[in-house]
Design a protein around this motif. Sequence first.
Motif, PDB file in Angstrom:
ATOM      1  N   ILE A 179      -3.058   2.746  -4.763  1.00  0.00           N
ATOM      2  CA  ILE A 179      -3.238   1.653  -3.800  1.00  0.00           C
ATOM      3  C   ILE A 179      -4.704   1.456  -3.426  1.00  0.00           C
ATOM      4  O   ILE A 179      -5.211   0.332  -3.438  1.00  0.00           O
ATOM      5  CB  ILE A 179      -2.356   1.880  -2.554  1.00  0.00           C
ATOM      6  CG1 ILE A 179      -0.896   1.812  -2.978  1.00  0.00           C
ATOM      7  CG2 ILE A 179      -2.677   0.879  -1.466  1.00  0.00           C
ATOM      8  CD1 ILE A 179       0.066   2.305  -1.957  1.00  0.00           C
ATOM      9  N   GLU A 180      -5.419   2.525  -3.116  1.00  0.00           N
ATOM     10  CA  GLU A 180      -6.825   2.384  -2.731  1.00  0.00           C
ATOM     11  C   GLU A 180      -7.651   1.840  -3.894  1.00  0.00           C
ATOM     12  O   GLU A 180      -8.501   0.962  -3.705  1.00  0.00           O
ATOM     13  CB  GLU A 180      -7.401   3.716  -2.252  1.00  0.00           C
ATOM     14  CG  GLU A 180      -8.824   3.581  -1.753  1.00  0.00           C
ATOM     15  CD  GLU A 180      -9.381   4.876  -1.198  1.00  0.00           C
ATOM     16  OE1 GLU A 180     -10.494   4.819  -0.659  1.00  0.00           O
ATOM     17  OE2 GLU A 180      -8.724   5.920  -1.307  1.00  0.00           O
ATOM     18  N   GLY A 181      -7.401   2.312  -5.099  1.00  0.00           N
ATOM     19  CA  GLY A 181      -8.128   1.816  -6.264  1.00  0.00           C
ATOM     20  C   GLY A 181      -7.883   0.333  -6.501  1.00  0.00           C
ATOM     21  O   GLY A 181      -8.813  -0.416  -6.822  1.00  0.00           O
ATOM     22  N   LEU A 182      -6.625  -0.097  -6.337  1.00  0.00           N
ATOM     23  CA  LEU A 182      -6.304  -1.525  -6.482  1.00  0.00           C
ATOM     24  C   LEU A 182      -7.028  -2.346  -5.429  1.00  0.00           C
ATOM     25  O   LEU A 182      -7.572  -3.414  -5.714  1.00  0.00           O
ATOM     26  CB  LEU A 182      -4.799  -1.744  -6.364  1.00  0.00           C
ATOM     27  CG  LEU A 182      -3.979  -1.425  -7.590  1.00  0.00           C
ATOM     28  CD1 LEU A 182      -2.503  -1.400  -7.242  1.00  0.00           C
ATOM     29  CD2 LEU A 182      -4.251  -2.451  -8.667  1.00  0.00           C
ATOM     30  N   HIS A 183      -7.022  -1.852  -4.216  1.00  0.00           N
ATOM     31  CA  HIS A 183      -7.686  -2.553  -3.122  1.00  0.00           C
ATOM     32  C   HIS A 183      -9.173  -2.727  -3.408  1.00  0.00           C
ATOM     33  O   HIS A 183      -9.722  -3.835  -3.285  1.00  0.00           O
ATOM     34  CB  HIS A 183      -7.467  -1.778  -1.817  1.00  0.00           C
ATOM     35  CG  HIS A 183      -8.330  -2.241  -0.699  1.00  0.00           C
ATOM     36  ND1 HIS A 183      -9.430  -1.539  -0.289  1.00  0.00           N
ATOM     37  CD2 HIS A 183      -8.278  -3.352   0.068  1.00  0.00           C
ATOM     38  CE1 HIS A 183     -10.012  -2.194   0.706  1.00  0.00           C
ATOM     39  NE2 HIS A 183      -9.336  -3.285   0.934  1.00  0.00           N
ATOM     40  N   ILE A 184      -9.832  -1.668  -3.804  1.00  0.00           N
ATOM     41  CA  ILE A 184     -11.268  -1.725  -4.094  1.00  0.00           C
ATOM     42  C   ILE A 184     -11.526  -2.657  -5.281  1.00  0.00           C
ATOM     43  O   ILE A 184     -12.459  -3.470  -5.269  1.00  0.00           O
ATOM     44  CB  ILE A 184     -11.824  -0.314  -4.390  1.00  0.00           C
ATOM     45  CG1 ILE A 184     -11.650   0.602  -3.174  1.00  0.00           C
ATOM     46  CG2 ILE A 184     -13.276  -0.366  -4.840  1.00  0.00           C
ATOM     47  CD1 ILE A 184     -12.360   0.162  -1.927  1.00  0.00           C
ATOM     48  N   ASP A 185     -10.683  -2.568  -6.302  1.00  0.00           N
ATOM     49  CA  ASP A 185     -10.864  -3.381  -7.497  1.00  0.00           C
ATOM     50  C   ASP A 185     -10.700  -4.880  -7.215  1.00  0.00           C
ATOM     51  O   ASP A 185     -11.307  -5.710  -7.875  1.00  0.00           O
ATOM     52  CB  ASP A 185      -9.864  -2.946  -8.570  1.00  0.00           C
ATOM     53  CG  ASP A 185     -10.143  -3.603  -9.902  1.00  0.00           C
ATOM     54  OD1 ASP A 185     -11.328  -3.710 -10.279  1.00  0.00           O
ATOM     55  OD2 ASP A 185      -9.181  -4.021 -10.562  1.00  0.00           O
ATOM     56  N   LEU A 186      -9.892  -5.228  -6.219  1.00  0.00           N
ATOM     57  CA  LEU A 186      -9.598  -6.638  -5.948  1.00  0.00           C
ATOM     58  C   LEU A 186     -10.452  -7.247  -4.829  1.00  0.00           C
ATOM     59  O   LEU A 186     -10.242  -8.399  -4.454  1.00  0.00           O
ATOM     60  CB  LEU A 186      -8.115  -6.804  -5.606  1.00  0.00           C
ATOM     61  CG  LEU A 186      -7.148  -6.467  -6.740  1.00  0.00           C
ATOM     62  CD1 LEU A 186      -5.717  -6.453  -6.239  1.00  0.00           C
ATOM     63  CD2 LEU A 186      -7.311  -7.454  -7.879  1.00  0.00           C
ATOM     64  N   LEU A 187     -11.413  -6.495  -4.310  1.00  0.00           N
ATOM     65  CA  LEU A 187     -12.233  -7.002  -3.201  1.00  0.00           C
ATOM     66  C   LEU A 187     -12.985  -8.280  -3.555  1.00  0.00           C
ATOM     67  O   LEU A 187     -13.168  -9.150  -2.709  1.00  0.00           O
ATOM     68  CB  LEU A 187     -13.226  -5.933  -2.736  1.00  0.00           C
ATOM     69  CG  LEU A 187     -12.648  -4.829  -1.867  1.00  0.00           C
ATOM     70  CD1 LEU A 187     -13.708  -3.773  -1.569  1.00  0.00           C
ATOM     71  CD2 LEU A 187     -12.074  -5.387  -0.577  1.00  0.00           C
ATOM     72  N   ASP A 188     -13.433  -8.417  -4.788  1.00  0.00           N
ATOM     73  CA  ASP A 188     -14.231  -9.584  -5.166  1.00  0.00           C
ATOM     74  C   ASP A 188     -13.389 -10.724  -5.751  1.00  0.00           C
ATOM     75  O   ASP A 188     -13.933 -11.705  -6.239  1.00  0.00           O
ATOM     76  CB  ASP A 188     -15.306  -9.177  -6.169  1.00  0.00           C
ATOM     77  CG  ASP A 188     -14.718  -8.692  -7.483  1.00  0.00           C
ATOM     78  OD1 ASP A 188     -13.536  -8.294  -7.498  1.00  0.00           O
ATOM     79  OD2 ASP A 188     -15.451  -8.691  -8.491  1.00  0.00           O
TER      80      ASP A 188
END
Length: 177
Positions: free
Chosen positions: A129-138
């Motif tokens: 979940i955290e990795g997805l969140h960081i990956d989708l910030l932009d």
Amino acid sequence: TKATDISSREVLLIWAPSVLLVQLLNSVTLAYLNRQYKARYAKPSPTLVIGQSNIAHHLIKSLNSNSWLRDRVIGIVQSYEDTLDSTHPTHEKNSLPLLGNIASLRSIIKEHNIKRIYIALPLSESEQIEGLHIDLLDQNVDVIWAPDIFAMNLLNHSVRVVACVPLIYLNESQLTA
């Protein structure tokens, strides 16, 4: 009371149908304006769900059946650990296409003009979940996490917000002092 020249029965017989007619016209006008507003401004928002768990299928069904929400789930994205394909029985619950996996998520967002993503992974995959969140910030999309509390056998549970923090009560005593 016949305090004036006009009888109270006459006033009531004129007033009641007039009010009913005005209310009816008001309701019809508001219903028409509401339909016009929805047709012009409340366009469905293309939405994805990441995961193929029971919570994901429940979420998809709830979102697509609620006419008040703009979210329209157009497809499912597999997580890294999902090994299900479009012929798997749990995928058939929704009749939505399997658009790809997380590795192709950016191209799926661009291709389908996605505005919102729900992450509905089982608890065993919560580290993603955290990795997805960081990956989708932009990516200029809303990212929402739907925790899979259905995976746990809970009897007396509830979800509340206390001091702006969402809390999941795993067990709540029925007896309070």
